[in-house]
Design a protein around this motif. Structure first.
Motif, PDB file in Angstrom:
ATOM      1  N   GLU A 122      28.069  48.598  47.151  1.00 46.57           N
ATOM      2  CA  GLU A 122      27.661  50.065  46.065  1.00 46.57           C
ATOM      3  C   GLU A 122      28.048  49.596  44.626  1.00 46.57           C
ATOM      4  O   GLU A 122      27.211  50.005  43.872  1.00 46.57           O
ATOM      5  CB  GLU A 122      28.197  51.137  46.535  1.00 46.57           C
ATOM      6  N   GLN A 123      29.201  49.134  44.716  1.00 46.75           N
ATOM      7  CA  GLN A 123      29.767  48.675  42.942  1.00 46.75           C
ATOM      8  C   GLN A 123      28.646  47.624  42.468  1.00 46.75           C
ATOM      9  O   GLN A 123      28.164  47.691  41.158  1.00 46.75           O
ATOM     10  CB  GLN A 123      30.878  48.329  42.887  1.00 46.75           C
ATOM     11  N   LYS A 148      29.675  50.434  27.801  1.00 43.04           N
ATOM     12  CA  LYS A 148      30.838  50.344  28.769  1.00 43.04           C
ATOM     13  C   LYS A 148      31.037  51.917  29.450  1.00 43.04           C
ATOM     14  O   LYS A 148      31.291  52.203  30.734  1.00 43.04           O
ATOM     15  CB  LYS A 148      31.944  49.877  28.192  1.00 43.04           C
ATOM     16  N   ASP A 149      30.967  52.846  28.407  1.00 42.78           N
ATOM     17  CA  ASP A 149      31.391  54.229  28.806  1.00 42.78           C
ATOM     18  C   ASP A 149      29.995  54.569  29.931  1.00 42.78           C
ATOM     19  O   ASP A 149      30.333  55.294  30.767  1.00 42.78           O
ATOM     20  CB  ASP A 149      31.202  55.051  27.574  1.00 42.78           C
ATOM     21  N   LEU A 208      29.571  54.521  37.434  1.00 48.06           N
ATOM     22  CA  LEU A 208      30.587  53.849  38.645  1.00 48.06           C
ATOM     23  C   LEU A 208      31.514  55.074  39.391  1.00 48.06           C
ATOM     24  O   LEU A 208      32.150  54.736  40.158  1.00 48.06           O
ATOM     25  CB  LEU A 208      31.634  52.919  38.105  1.00 48.06           C
ATOM     26  N   LYS A 209      31.118  56.268  38.923  1.00 50.14           N
ATOM     27  CA  LYS A 209      31.972  57.138  39.361  1.00 50.14           C
ATOM     28  C   LYS A 209      31.584  57.437  40.858  1.00 50.14           C
ATOM     29  O   LYS A 209      32.217  58.074  41.591  1.00 50.14           O
ATOM     30  CB  LYS A 209      31.731  58.532  38.659  1.00 50.14           C
ATOM     31  N   VAL A 210      30.201  57.371  41.064  1.00 49.48           N
ATOM     32  CA  VAL A 210      29.589  57.444  42.538  1.00 49.48           C
ATOM     33  C   VAL A 210      30.351  56.500  43.350  1.00 49.48           C
ATOM     34  O   VAL A 210      30.698  56.735  44.615  1.00 49.48           O
ATOM     35  CB  VAL A 210      27.966  57.200  42.453  1.00 49.48           C
ATOM     36  N   VAL A 211      30.984  55.322  42.916  1.00 47.84           N
ATOM     37  CA  VAL A 211      31.475  54.212  43.694  1.00 47.84           C
ATOM     38  C   VAL A 211      32.877  54.716  43.882  1.00 47.84           C
ATOM     39  O   VAL A 211      33.559  54.845  45.306  1.00 47.84           O
ATOM     40  CB  VAL A 211      31.431  52.900  43.015  1.00 47.84           C
ATOM     41  N   GLU A 270      36.848  57.081  47.636  1.00 46.49           N
ATOM     42  CA  GLU A 270      37.811  58.255  48.261  1.00 46.49           C
ATOM     43  C   GLU A 270      37.552  58.841  49.395  1.00 46.49           C
ATOM     44  O   GLU A 270      38.319  59.387  50.216  1.00 46.49           O
ATOM     45  CB  GLU A 270      37.939  59.265  47.007  1.00 46.49           C
ATOM     46  N   GLU A 271      36.043  59.273  49.654  1.00 48.82           N
ATOM     47  CA  GLU A 271      35.447  59.926  50.663  1.00 48.82           C
ATOM     48  C   GLU A 271      36.038  59.016  51.996  1.00 48.82           C
ATOM     49  O   GLU A 271      36.442  59.583  52.778  1.00 48.82           O
ATOM     50  CB  GLU A 271      34.014  59.948  50.738  1.00 48.82           C
TER      51      GLU A 271
END
Length: 746
Positions: free
Chosen positions: A601-602, A631-632, A638-641, A646-647
């Motif tokens: 995913e990443q 980069k921001d 990448l928050k979705v990754v 975490e899930e």
């Protein structure tokens, strides 16, 4: 050899159903009548009828001639000059299609009336290496004449390949390299005027040259997608005019219009000339063939063509001789052109015609197996082997060619006899592919082979010493015009495929049917000895598919866990067996899968980010005022990754699954069913890949199996044709796609 293949051969004398009348022919006749014209069968009785061409406004008026009737053209049909068969996708009811396959298939001496083309493309001239990139000899950098430097570069660019490590390749290369040095000038110690004699291959160091070309390759790979796209577009535009020609006013695709660049000859198998220099072809070596009243293509500046011909009895557009084996190279129309299609059509029709004669031929050669004349007995034995084992006829080979043989050129050492009737064949066939088979033969054939190997014969002696392919083929043509040993090979391949397809039940998914089709194709490939070496990437690709299966099973595991979480009583409804596979994953296995899923995913997010930035760069070059992603922005994406990670970790720690409010047991069960289909399809794909890792299915499918069998299978079994034929093959076999229905028989 597989039992199925042997059985297919043994039963190859079975009855074959008669060819059904062409539905397309009927439709065509009706269409002709409706338009107030005679059917083609009547219209073609007049030899010199003219075909009216639709005006082509893109070409000069003087070239828009009224053409004489082509025997392979429907005189009752108007033809669009610009029409090209694309993807085999011309509409079946299009009356403007040049349906040549429905016409008289007899060959004609005249191949065309008018021919217009733009010649060939020559490879770009050699670009000298940078001053700091040199061949080293005995530890010293040397300056080479340009001609010799180019040859050194051919070897230097490939020193990491298996070819370059072959002693024969090295010896042949070095011999030609020294010859080029002797004719173009001597080598100098770099930076001096002192000559140095290059006499030992082992003292040559090509590492700097290799590093340079490796950097060039890597730089090319690293080009931004937008740049690659632009370069490809520029290349396509430069080549566009060479890709097609006008044959009798119809636009036709040209095959390989590029003259092969210079380099080092690889050869196939253990070729004695591997590593020799393929010299650069000059225009002065090229002969063009073109119509009389058209513009002759201009040769490159400062050059002339060897010759310009206007021979309408041949179908090639250009030719030249290569220097390695002295073979003539030709530029023909592409595989999807009408001329190539006609050639294929006639080849397979000739093989179908053989079914009317094959039993008589077999009866005759069985009787001749005991003939008193040795030549007749050898001929009968060879015909048995060619018919039953699909061997090639074989021919003489020179000392400078690879030691490949066929039936007529088998030698003493190629055949081992083990009573009562087991024969082991072990030899190099076409393209140096090893033929190794143990087969049981008829008792008389075994006896004959014993006689043919009888002393004083020994290793190096021919088994069929009174036979050659010309004698064999001359005899075969007494049964049927145009019959050769190769026709038997095509006939037996197509006949075997027909028998295999007849045994496939018309049930199951499309994926299951494709695997069954490939299994049938594999029997033909085994029969014809179409082998290939296992690809270096085979294990890696198999591992990837196995991982994909495991992840699909894991997704199904998660869905079933969610079902149980929503309704713990579901096992009473669906049965305990439905949930049995939820116990198949331990924490160690789950951790490994989670890691792969998160990494993939990443990688997906990062690649999408890079593609988007490349697109923005292209837009900026086009003058648009857009900002590059930062980069921001990537961090945000990448928050979705991070959330996924975490899930999955929470699932691992608690055994609890996050279920959306819209998800119900029924919806989850439907998703499980879809995953079951995907798992089955992927596992079938894996099995197919493993089963066919050493067999070249495409060779038999393209050259020996009548393509109408594949079309019939597609229509009868409701399998999309793109699952069986690539786009290129659908173009090549457009005639088969339009002429075969679900009931067609070879």
């Amino acid at each position: 050899m597989s039992t199925t293949a042997v059985e297919a051969r043994k039963s190859s004398s079975g009855n074959v159903s008669k060819k059904p009348k062409s539905v397309a022919n009927k439709a065509k006749t009706a269409a002709s009548t409706k338009r107030g014209t005679k059917p083609a069968s009547q219209a073609n009785t007049k030899k010199n009828n003219a075909v009216k061409e639709e005006p082509d406004k893109t070409r000069p008026a003087k070239k828009r001639k009224v053409l004489k009737a082509d025997p392979a053209v429907d005189n009752a049909t108007e033809v669009k000059q610009e029409e090209l068969v694309v993807d085999g996708g011309l509409k079946a009811d299009d009356e403007d299609i040049h349906r040549w396959w429905e016409e008289d298939p007899n060959d004609h001496s005249v191949k065309w009336e008018t021919l217009e083309h733009n010649g060939v493309i020559f490879p770009p001239p050699y670009e000298k290496l940078p001053d700091d990139v040199k061949l080293k000899y005995d530890g010293k950098k040397v300056d080479l004449p340009v001609e010799a430097e180019e040859v050194a570069g051919f070897y230097g660019a490939m020193i990491n390949t298996d070819h370059a490590k072959n002693p024969v390749f090295q010896a042949n290369f070095f011999g030609d390299f020294k010859e080029v040095l002797s004719t173009s000038g001597r080598a100098l110690i770099s930076g001096t005027s002192k000559f140095i004699e290059i006499e030992s291959f082992d003292k040559c160091d090509f590492s700097d040259i290799f590093a340079y070309y490796e950097d060039q390759r890597n730089a090319k790979k690293a080009l931004p997608p937008a740049v690659k796209k632009r370069l490809k577009q520029e290349k396509d535009e430069a080549e566009e005019k060479y890709k097609t020609c006008y044959l009798d006013g119809r636009k036709q695709p040209v095959g390989n219009f590029r003259v092969e660049p210079p380099g080092l000859f690889r050869g196939r198998g253990q070729h004695p000339k591997t590593g020799k220099l393929k010299a650069r072809v000059q225009p002065e070596q090229v002969t063009l063939n073109i119509g009389k009243d058209v513009k002759i293509p201009e040769p490159p500046a400062g050059h002339n063509w060897s010759e310009v011909r206007h021979d309408n009895t041949v179908s090639w557009l250009a030719m030249w001789k290569e220097n390695i084996n002295g073979n003539t190279k030709y530029v023909f129309l592409s595989q999807s052109s009408s001329l190539k299609g006609m050639s294929d059509f006639k080849k397979f029709e000739k093989a179908r015609e053989l079914k009317n004669h094959v039993e008589r031929i077999r009866n005759d050669y069985r009787k001749e197996l005991t003939d008193e004349k040795m030549q007749v007995r050898q001929r009968a034995t060879a015909m048995y082997l060619i018919d039953r084992l699909a061997l090639r006829a074989g021919g003489e080979k020179g000392d400078d060619e690879a030691d490949t043989v066929g039936c007529c050129s088998l030698r003493y050492e190629h055949v081992d006899l083990q009573p009562p009737n087991l024969v082991t064949f072990d030899f190099l066939g076409k393209d140096s592919i090893r033929y190794f088979q143990q087969v049981e033969v008829d008792e008389q054939v075994f006896t004959n082979l014993q006689i043919f190997k009888k002393e004083p014969k020994g290793p190096g002696d021919d088994i069929f010493d009174r036979l050659d392919p010309s004698i064999l083929n001359k005899h075969l043509q007494s049964y049927m015009p145009g019959l050769t040993a190769k026709v038997f090979r095509t006939y037996n391949a197509s006949h075997t495929m027909q028998k295999q397809l007849d045994q496939i039940p018309n049930v199951g998914t499309v994926a299951e049917k494709v695997v069954a089709f490939n299994a049938a194709n594999r029997e033909v490939a085994i029969l014809c000895n179409h082998q290939r070496t296992v690809a270096k990437s085979h294990e890696q690709s198999v591992a990837k598919i196995e991982e994909r299966v495991e992840e699909l099973v894991w997704k199904k595991y998660r869905l079933k866990k969610m079902i149980l979480q929503l309704d713990p009583e579901k096992p009473k409804v669906l049965g305990k067996s439905y949930f049995a596979d939820t116990k198949a994953f331990n924490k160690t296995k789950l951790k490994a899968i989670h890691k792969r899923v998160v990494e993939r995913e990443q990688e997906k997010v990062e690649k999408k980010f890079a593609r988007d930035n490349e697109k923005i760069k292209a837009d900026r070059e086009a003058g648009e005022d857009v900002k590059l992603l930062t980069k921001d922005d990537l961090k945000e994406r990448l928050k979705v990754v991070t959330n996924l990670k975490e899930e999955l970790q929470k699932e691992l720690d608690t055994g609890e699954f996050e279920i959306k409010s819209s998800q119900t047991c029924e919806k989850l069960e439907a998703q499980v069913a879809k995953l079951d289909d995907r798992i089955l399809s992927t596992r079938l794909s894996l099995k197919d890949k493993q089963d066919n890792s050493t067999v070249a299915l495409s060779t038999s499918k393209i050259n020996y199996i009548d393509p109408r069998l594949s079309v019939m299978f597609s229509k009868k079994f409701e399998v999309p044709l793109e699952k069986l034929f690539t786009k290129t093959l659908r173009e090549k076999f457009a005639w088969a796609i339009h002429s075969a229905d679900k009931d067609w028989q070879f």
